[in-house]
Design an enzyme around this catalytic site. Structure first.
Site, PDB file in Angstrom:
ATOM      1  N   ARG A   3      25.247   6.406 -20.706  1.00 52.03           N
ATOM      2  CA  ARG A   3      24.732   6.802 -19.400  1.00 52.03           C
ATOM      3  C   ARG A   3      24.161   8.211 -19.519  1.00 52.03           C
ATOM      4  O   ARG A   3      24.640   9.039 -20.294  1.00 52.03           O
ATOM      5  CB  ARG A   3      25.828   6.756 -18.332  1.00 52.03           C
ATOM      6  CG  ARG A   3      26.264   5.353 -17.928  1.00 52.03           C
ATOM      7  CD  ARG A   3      25.139   4.615 -17.198  1.00 52.03           C
ATOM      8  NE  ARG A   3      25.533   3.275 -16.773  1.00 52.03           N
ATOM      9  CZ  ARG A   3      25.313   2.168 -17.459  1.00 52.03           C
ATOM     10  NH1 ARG A   3      24.733   2.247 -18.654  1.00 52.03           N
ATOM     11  NH2 ARG A   3      25.669   0.994 -16.988  1.00 52.03           N
ATOM     12  N   GLU A  55      16.640   8.563 -13.361  1.00 53.74           N
ATOM     13  CA  GLU A  55      15.808   7.490 -13.880  1.00 53.74           C
ATOM     14  C   GLU A  55      14.879   6.975 -12.786  1.00 53.74           C
ATOM     15  O   GLU A  55      15.342   6.682 -11.680  1.00 53.74           O
ATOM     16  CB  GLU A  55      16.690   6.350 -14.423  1.00 53.74           C
ATOM     17  CG  GLU A  55      17.527   6.764 -15.629  1.00 53.74           C
ATOM     18  CD  GLU A  55      18.396   5.639 -16.193  1.00 53.74           C
ATOM     19  OE1 GLU A  55      18.414   4.534 -15.588  1.00 53.74           O
ATOM     20  OE2 GLU A  55      19.043   5.854 -17.216  1.00 53.74           O
ATOM     21  N   HIS A  85      15.338   2.863 -20.410  1.00 52.23           N
ATOM     22  CA  HIS A  85      16.578   2.129 -20.150  1.00 52.23           C
ATOM     23  C   HIS A  85      16.382   0.623 -20.385  1.00 52.23           C
ATOM     24  O   HIS A  85      16.549  -0.206 -19.495  1.00 52.23           O
ATOM     25  CB  HIS A  85      17.085   2.385 -18.725  1.00 52.23           C
ATOM     26  CG  HIS A  85      18.564   2.126 -18.604  1.00 52.23           C
ATOM     27  ND1 HIS A  85      19.359   2.769 -17.682  1.00 52.23           N
ATOM     28  CD2 HIS A  85      19.410   1.299 -19.287  1.00 52.23           C
ATOM     29  CE1 HIS A  85      20.611   2.346 -17.801  1.00 52.23           C
ATOM     30  NE2 HIS A  85      20.651   1.455 -18.772  1.00 52.23           N
TER      31      HIS A  85
END
Length: 340
Positions: A256, A285, A304
């Site tokens: 993360r 993000e 991601h």
């Protein structure tokens, strides 16, 4: 297999897991139940009438298992059973089965992709070719043959290999173990760090050694983060931790974003105190336009992608449910770790 098998899906709060199970056509033939809340009391109440339990991250304590008077089988979604009291299950004669997940393999592949891209300087190599950098370098193209070619004509520095390097994996759960297996396939040495050490047989099987955090940081050529974001792990890699790493090392994050102090990381990369970073996750993000990480030459960034495609859910959940069916058909289930 009984015509109506009572299956408790034990997780009431593990992200999208419960939603995905409910939506899966593979649940046909099961009478599904769920805890009303993510509490031990709710799990004990829900387990009372279950023939089988399908569990991801929820805690199956001895008390929960003792309340499940009809229980005959437990299926773990994944490999690590630290949330299941295996000793209690064995005493009660309840088989527990595990399952390697495609989703975990996907994250592991993303970690190795970032490691390879950093080691082999994939991004600057691509840019040199795609942008015809040879024109500004005064290099003329030649027709190549077996012994006539222009190796690294772009003069990209710092190329290295995974072979013989040391990977330090912080977090050795299901995904960490998948990363370790792939690192060993590249003939890398593997160190790992987490709160609870694995059994010696697991360390031997995966060819890895548990190390204190400071030792891992100092010894590793690639430091890979794959731990959850909690108050304890928030900013776990900051200026002090980066200072302990080799100046040639690569930091890879597939856990993360908030595990890393991104400002400290950008500063270290800019000043040459750290070799490279391969990042799939970020504190914000998408990565904001103002982030200094975007313009650094020694960073590989991906948006991601580590969680994989929806195909992973479409494979993993039906495979787990089929293993439960296999047991109740009187066939040998795969992945037994207790009570088998």
């Amino acid at each position: 297999m009984p015509s109506s098998l009572r299956l408790l899906v034990a997780d009431a709060g593990s992200g999208m897991f419960l939603t995905r199970v409910r939506a899966s056509p593979a649940t046909a033939g099961f009478e599904l139940s769920f805890p009303e809340a993510e509490t031990p009391e709710a799990r004990r109440a829900a387990a009372a009438e279950a023939d089988a339990i399908y569990c991801y991250m929820s805690r199956l304590s001895r008390e929960v298992l003792q309340s499940a008077r009809r229980l005959k089988f437990i299926q773990k979604h994944g490999l690590t059973c630290k949330n299941i009291d295996l000793a209690a299950a064995a005493e009660m004669g309840i088989p527990v089965a595990t399952l390697p997940l495609m989703r975990n393999a996907s994250v592991a592949e993303q970690a190795l992709l970032l490691m390879l891209a950093c080691a082999r300087k994939l991004i600057p190599g691509y840019r040199a070719v795609a942008e015809s950098a040879y024109k500004e370098m005064g290099v003329e193209p030649i027709q190549t043959s077996q012994w006539n070619f222009k190796g690294n004509w772009a003069r990209i520095p710092g190329l290295t290999e995974l072979f013989g390097a040391t990977a330090g994996i912080i977090g050795m759960g299901d995904i960490g173990m998948e990363i370790a297996k792939r690192c060993r396939a590249f003939d890398m040495a593997v160190l790992y760090h987490q709160r609870t050490r694995h059994a010696p047989e697991t360390e031997t099987r995966l060819g890895m050694r548990c190390a204190p955090m400071d030792e891992l940081l100092a010894a590793s050529d690639f430091v890979v983060l794959i731990v959850p974001h909690t108050p304890e792990t928030e900013g776990m890699i900051g200026e002090a931790q980066i200072a302990r790493m080799k100046p040639t090392a690569t930091l890879v994050n597939v856990g993360r974003g908030a595990l890393i102090d991104e400002e400290a990381l950008a500063c270290a990369l800019r000043e040459g105190r750290l070799g490279m970073a391969g990042l799939d996750v970020y504190r914000w993000e998408p990565l904001p336009d103002a982030s200094p990480l975007r313009t650094l030459p020694n960073v590989v960034l991906s948006p991601h992608l580590g969680g994989g495609s929806s195909r992973s859910w479409d494979v993993d959940i039906p495979a787990a449910l089929e293993n439960i069916r296999r047991f109740f058909r009187g066939e040998a289930p795969t992945g037994l770790v207790a009570g088998g």
